[in-house]
Design an enzyme around this catalytic site. Structure first.
Site, PDB file in Angstrom:
ATOM      1  N   GLY A   1      -5.231  -9.018  10.676  1.00 38.50           N
ATOM      2  CA  GLY A   1      -4.687  -8.997  12.011  1.00 38.50           C
ATOM      3  C   GLY A   1      -5.630  -8.026  13.302  1.00 38.50           C
ATOM      4  O   GLY A   1      -6.384  -7.189  12.490  1.00 38.50           O
TER       5      GLY A   1
ATOM      6  N   GLU B   1     -15.432  -1.403  11.346  1.00 37.65           N
ATOM      7  CA  GLU B   1     -15.513   0.074  10.665  1.00 37.65           C
ATOM      8  C   GLU B   1     -16.038  -0.678   9.843  1.00 37.65           C
ATOM      9  O   GLU B   1     -17.756  -0.015   9.765  1.00 37.65           O
ATOM     10  CB  GLU B   1     -14.808   0.524   9.413  1.00 37.65           C
ATOM     11  CG  GLU B   1     -13.000   1.121  10.329  1.00 37.65           C
ATOM     12  CD  GLU B   1     -12.073   1.262   9.532  1.00 37.65           C
ATOM     13  OE1 GLU B   1     -12.552   1.339   8.179  1.00 37.65           O
ATOM     14  OE2 GLU B   1     -11.039   1.599   9.570  1.00 37.65           O
TER      15      GLU B   1
ATOM     16  N   ILE C   1     -12.918  -4.980   9.607  1.00 37.19           N
ATOM     17  CA  ILE C   1     -14.219  -5.813  10.563  1.00 37.19           C
ATOM     18  C   ILE C   1     -14.728  -4.540  11.336  1.00 37.19           C
ATOM     19  O   ILE C   1     -15.558  -4.284  11.501  1.00 37.19           O
ATOM     20  CB  ILE C   1     -13.509  -7.083  11.301  1.00 37.19           C
ATOM     21  CG1 ILE C   1     -13.055  -7.822  10.741  1.00 37.19           C
ATOM     22  CG2 ILE C   1     -14.556  -7.786  12.224  1.00 37.19           C
ATOM     23  CD1 ILE C   1     -12.043  -9.361  11.251  1.00 37.19           C
TER      24      ILE C   1
ATOM     25  N   ASP D   1     -12.180 -14.655   6.002  1.00 34.31           N
ATOM     26  CA  ASP D   1     -12.410 -13.461   5.245  1.00 34.31           C
ATOM     27  C   ASP D   1     -13.941 -13.324   5.835  1.00 34.31           C
ATOM     28  O   ASP D   1     -15.445 -13.745   5.731  1.00 34.31           O
ATOM     29  CB  ASP D   1     -12.706 -13.385   3.520  1.00 34.31           C
ATOM     30  CG  ASP D   1     -12.831 -11.397   3.204  1.00 34.31           C
ATOM     31  OD1 ASP D   1     -14.041 -11.483   4.190  1.00 34.31           O
ATOM     32  OD2 ASP D   1     -12.858 -11.453   2.175  1.00 34.31           O
TER      33      ASP D   1
ATOM     34  N   LYS E   1       0.689  -1.234   0.105  1.00 35.01           N
ATOM     35  CA  LYS E   1       0.274  -0.003   0.232  1.00 35.01           C
ATOM     36  C   LYS E   1       0.938   1.477   0.528  1.00 35.01           C
ATOM     37  O   LYS E   1       2.748   1.276   1.081  1.00 35.01           O
ATOM     38  CB  LYS E   1      -0.926   0.172   1.098  1.00 35.01           C
ATOM     39  CG  LYS E   1      -1.638  -1.104   1.648  1.00 35.01           C
ATOM     40  CD  LYS E   1      -2.046  -0.243   2.428  1.00 35.01           C
ATOM     41  CE  LYS E   1      -3.341  -2.462   3.134  1.00 35.01           C
ATOM     42  NZ  LYS E   1      -3.493  -2.277   4.830  1.00 35.01           N
TER      43      LYS E   1
ATOM     44  N   ASP F   1       5.413  -0.645  14.606  1.00 34.40           N
ATOM     45  CA  ASP F   1       4.331  -0.712  14.920  1.00 34.40           C
ATOM     46  C   ASP F   1       3.951  -1.034  16.822  1.00 34.40           C
ATOM     47  O   ASP F   1       3.002  -0.605  17.753  1.00 34.40           O
ATOM     48  CB  ASP F   1       3.125  -1.687  14.649  1.00 34.40           C
ATOM     49  CG  ASP F   1       2.517  -1.948  13.460  1.00 34.40           C
ATOM     50  OD1 ASP F   1       1.238  -0.809  13.971  1.00 34.40           O
ATOM     51  OD2 ASP F   1       2.386  -1.822  12.305  1.00 34.40           O
TER      52      ASP F   1
ATOM     53  N   ARG G   1       6.236   1.635   6.881  1.00 33.85           N
ATOM     54  CA  ARG G   1       6.008   1.037   8.467  1.00 33.85           C
ATOM     55  C   ARG G   1       6.117  -0.268   8.697  1.00 33.85           C
ATOM     56  O   ARG G   1       6.287  -0.676   7.561  1.00 33.85           O
ATOM     57  CB  ARG G   1       3.770   0.730   7.943  1.00 33.85           C
ATOM     58  CG  ARG G   1       3.488   0.394   9.266  1.00 33.85           C
ATOM     59  CD  ARG G   1       2.245  -0.568   8.624  1.00 33.85           C
ATOM     60  NE  ARG G   1       1.614  -1.861  10.368  1.00 33.85           N
ATOM     61  CZ  ARG G   1       1.276  -2.625   9.826  1.00 33.85           C
ATOM     62  NH1 ARG G   1       0.491  -3.689   8.584  1.00 33.85           N
ATOM     63  NH2 ARG G   1       0.773  -3.108  10.967  1.00 33.85           N
TER      64      ARG G   1
HETATM   65  P1  ADP Z   1      -5.489  -5.857   7.451  1.00 35.87           P
HETATM   66  O1  ADP Z   1      -4.927  -6.564   8.078  1.00 35.87           O
HETATM   67  O2  ADP Z   1      -5.071  -6.413   6.148  1.00 35.87           O
HETATM   68  O3  ADP Z   1      -5.167  -4.905   6.698  1.00 35.87           O
HETATM   69  P2  ADP Z   1      -8.043  -4.830   6.808  1.00 35.87           P
HETATM   70  O4  ADP Z   1      -8.167  -4.034   8.132  1.00 35.87           O
HETATM   71  O5  ADP Z   1      -7.921  -4.627   5.714  1.00 35.87           O
HETATM   72  O6  ADP Z   1      -6.977  -5.936   7.749  1.00 35.87           O
HETATM   73  O7  ADP Z   1      -9.503  -5.885   7.619  1.00 35.87           O
HETATM   74  C1  ADP Z   1      -9.647  -7.034   6.800  1.00 35.87           C
HETATM   75  C2  ADP Z   1     -10.897  -7.646   6.644  1.00 35.87           C
HETATM   76  O8  ADP Z   1     -12.263  -6.958   7.077  1.00 35.87           O
HETATM   77  C3  ADP Z   1     -11.741  -8.870   6.689  1.00 35.87           C
HETATM   78  O9  ADP Z   1     -11.984 -10.232   7.274  1.00 35.87           O
HETATM   79  C4  ADP Z   1     -12.694  -8.266   5.569  1.00 35.87           C
HETATM   80  O10 ADP Z   1     -13.796  -9.518   5.482  1.00 35.87           O
HETATM   81  C5  ADP Z   1     -13.045  -7.543   7.083  1.00 35.87           C
HETATM   82  N1  ADP Z   1     -14.103  -6.561   5.828  1.00 35.87           N
HETATM   83  C6  ADP Z   1     -13.983  -5.940   4.993  1.00 35.87           C
HETATM   84  N2  ADP Z   1     -14.893  -4.926   4.465  1.00 35.87           N
HETATM   85  C7  ADP Z   1     -16.207  -5.126   5.311  1.00 35.87           C
HETATM   86  C8  ADP Z   1     -17.160  -5.482   5.427  1.00 35.87           C
HETATM   87  N3  ADP Z   1     -17.556  -4.367   3.874  1.00 35.87           N
HETATM   88  N4  ADP Z   1     -18.301  -6.563   5.272  1.00 35.87           N
HETATM   89  C9  ADP Z   1     -17.799  -7.236   6.815  1.00 35.87           C
HETATM   90  N5  ADP Z   1     -16.520  -7.583   6.615  1.00 35.87           N
HETATM   91  C10 ADP Z   1     -15.984  -6.346   6.297  1.00 35.87           C
END
Ligand code: ADP
Length: 386
Positions: free
Chosen positions: A210, A329, A327, A281, A17, A148, A91
Site C-alpha cells: 500500500g 526503505e 519500497i 513486488d 504480524k 490508521d 491495528r
Molecule cells: P506492506 O504494505 O504489505 O506492509 P511493505 O512495506 O512490506 O508492504 O513493502 C513491500 C514492498 O517493498 C514490495 O514491493 C517489496 O518488493 C518492496 N521491498 C522490500 N524489500 C525490498 C528490497 N530489498 N529492495 C527492493 N524492494 C523491496
C-alpha cells in the site's frame, strides 16, 4: 509480581504480524514475528529478544484462527504465559468519522467498525476477526484498536471534501487518509532525531504494497493522498490509486463489470501487478528486463513524484522528504528515480526512516490506557491470590 504483556497485532488479508511488549513505562519489545500466506504455503518467522528462540513445527495454517493459535502456542513454548497477556492492541485501518484516538473495543465500538468494513474491504474484516479470536483464546484480555485514519482526523475541509454536493460530506463521503500509524511514528522520530525539521514542512512517502503520502507541518498531518478508501492517490502493488471515476462507470456500463468484479479489478489486479502483468513486488520488477516491468516501475516513480509536488503545495513548500516502508526503505533505485523527477524543486533534504507501526501502537496504548490495564491486571492478580 511477574511481567505482564501487551500483544500488538496487525492482521492483513493473508498475514498476521505480532509484537509482544512488556507492560512497563519503557514498553520493552520482548518478541516479534509474522505468519505469511495464511491459507496457502504458510510461513512463520518469530524471535524473542532476550534468549535463544525455540521454533514449533509448522503445519499448514488455513485460517487467521490457526495463525493466532500458532503464535500463542509459540509464545507459551517460549515461556510467555498466556494469562500474563493482559491487553491486545489491534491495528485497525478505518476508524470512520468517529475515532481519532485509540479506543477500547467494546461491543458498540466493534459494531460501528464492522458497519464500515465496505470502506476498507481488503483490510477491515481481517483486522476485526482477530479481536474475536483473541477474546476466545486469552482469558480476561482487554482489547484496544488503533486507527490508521486517526492521525489525519483534523484535516481542513479543503483536504477532506470531494467536489460533490455538500450534503454528501454530511453522509461521511469524505477523504480520511490512511497509514496514520506509520506517519505518527515518523513524526515522533523527526521530533527526536531532527527537531528542526519536525517544526517545518515535511512530506512523508510511505511506499509499501500500500502506498501513500502525508504532508506534515509542525508535526501535524495537513493532507494525504489516500481518500475515503485506501484506493486513492498513488498506484500501489495491486491497487490503481487515483483513477478517473468516468473510467469506472465506463468499465461497468460498457464492459459488463459488476460491483464485486470492479472491486477485485481496482484492489487486486491493478497497480504494479496490472501494469507489469508480472508481479506486485517492486523488487522483482526492478530486477526484470521485461519492458512492461520497467514501465510499471517508471510509472510508480513518476506518479509518486507528481503527488509529492502536490503535497508540497498543500503545506506551502517542502523542507524534507522522508521515505519509509518496504519500497521507501529498501528500493534505492526507485528512490533515485523519484528524486530525479523532483530536481526542479528548491533545495530539500531527503531521509530514509524505517517505519514501526507496532511500536507506535504500543506507545499510544501505554499513553492512553496504562492505568486501566495495570489496574485491571492488579485487581485480577489480587482476586487470584485470594
Ligand atoms: P506492506 O504494505 O504489505 O506492509 P511493505 O512495506 O512490506 O508492504 O513493502 C513491500 C514492498 O517493498 C514490495 O514491493 C517489496 O518488493 C518492496 N521491498 C522490500 N524489500 C525490498 C528490497 N530489498 N529492495 C527492493 N524492494 C523491496
Amino acid at each position: 509480581m511477574n511481567q505482564k504483556y501487551l500483544f500488538v497485532i496487525n492482521s492483513g488479508s493473508s498475514s498476521v504480524k505480532f509484537r509482544l511488549f512488556g507492560l512497563s513505562s519503557d514498553i520493552p519489545l520482548l518478541a516479534q514475528g509474522t505468519v505469511n500466506e495464511i491459507g496457502g504455503e504458510s510461513r512463520f518467522s518469530a524471535k524473542t529478544i532476550s534468549r535463544e528462540t525455540q521454533e514449533l513445527p509448522l503445519c499448514p495454517l488455513k485460517t487467521h484462527e490457526d495463525a493466532i493459535d500458532h503464535i500463542l502456542a509459540w509464545l507459551a513454548h517460549n515461556d510467555f504465559a498466556l494469562e500474563d497477556i493482559k491487553a491486545a492492541a489491534h491495528r485497525i485501518v478505518h476508524g470512520g468519522s468517529r475515532f481519532s484516538t485509540p479506543e477500547y473495543l467494546d461491543e458498540e465500538t466493534l459494531e460501528y467498525l464492522h458497519s464500515i468494513t465496505h470502506l476498507a474491504p481488503l483490510h477491515q474484516p481481517h483486522n476485526l476477526i482477530s479481536v474475536d479470536i483473541l477474546e476466545d483464546k486469552v482469558p480476561d484480555i482487554l482489547q484496544y484498536g488503533c486507527f490508521d485514519t486517526a492521525f489525519h482526523a483534523n484535516h481542513d475541509p479543503l483536504f477532506t471534501h470531494f467536489a460533490l454536493p455538500l450534503e454528501m460530506a454530511e453522509e461521511g463521503v469524505l477523504r480520511y487518509g490512511f497509514h496514520g500509524l506509520s506517519y505518527d511514528w515518523i513524526a515522533s522520530q523527526l521530533e527526536k532525531d531532527h527537531p528542526k525539521l519536525a517544526k517545518g514542512k515535511v512530506v512523508i512517502a510511505h511506499l509499501g504494497n500500500g502506498a501513500s503520502l502525508c504532508a506534515l507541518k509542525e508535526g501535524k498531518s495537513i493532507d494525504s493522498t489516500m481518500g475515503m478508501t485506501a484506493l486513492d492517490g498513488l498506484p500501489m502493488g495491486t491497487r490503481t490509486g487515483a483513477i478517473d471515476a468516468g473510467a469506472i462507470m465506463y468499465i461497468m456500463d460498457h464492459m459488463g463489470y459488476d460491483l464485486k468484479q470492479m472491486e477485485t479489478l481496482l484492489y487486486k489486479e491493478s497497480g504494479l501487478k496490472g501494469l507489469s502483468g508480472i508481479s506486485n513486488d517492486i523488487k522483482v520488477l526492478c530486477e526484470s528486463d521485461d519492458e512492461n516491468a520497467k514501465f510499471a516501475v517508471e510509472y510508480f516513480a513518476f506518479k509518486t513524484a507528481q503527488y509529492i509536488a502536490a503535497m508540497a503545495v498543500s503545506i506551502g513548500g517542502m523542507d524534507a522528504l522522508v521515505f519509509t516502508a518496504g519500497i521507501g526503505e529498501n528500493a534505492t533505485s526507485v528512490r533515485e528515480m523519484i528524486l530525479k523527477h523532483l530536481e526542479f524543486m528548491p533545495n530539500f533534504e531527503h531521509h530514509v526512516i524505517p517505519t514501526n507501526e507496532e511500536r507506535r501502537i504500543a506507545e499510544k496504548i501505554w499513553e492512553y490506557y496504562a492505568k486501566d490495564i495495570l489496574g485491571s491486571a492488579n485487581s485480577l492478580h489480587k482476586v487470584a491470590a485470594f
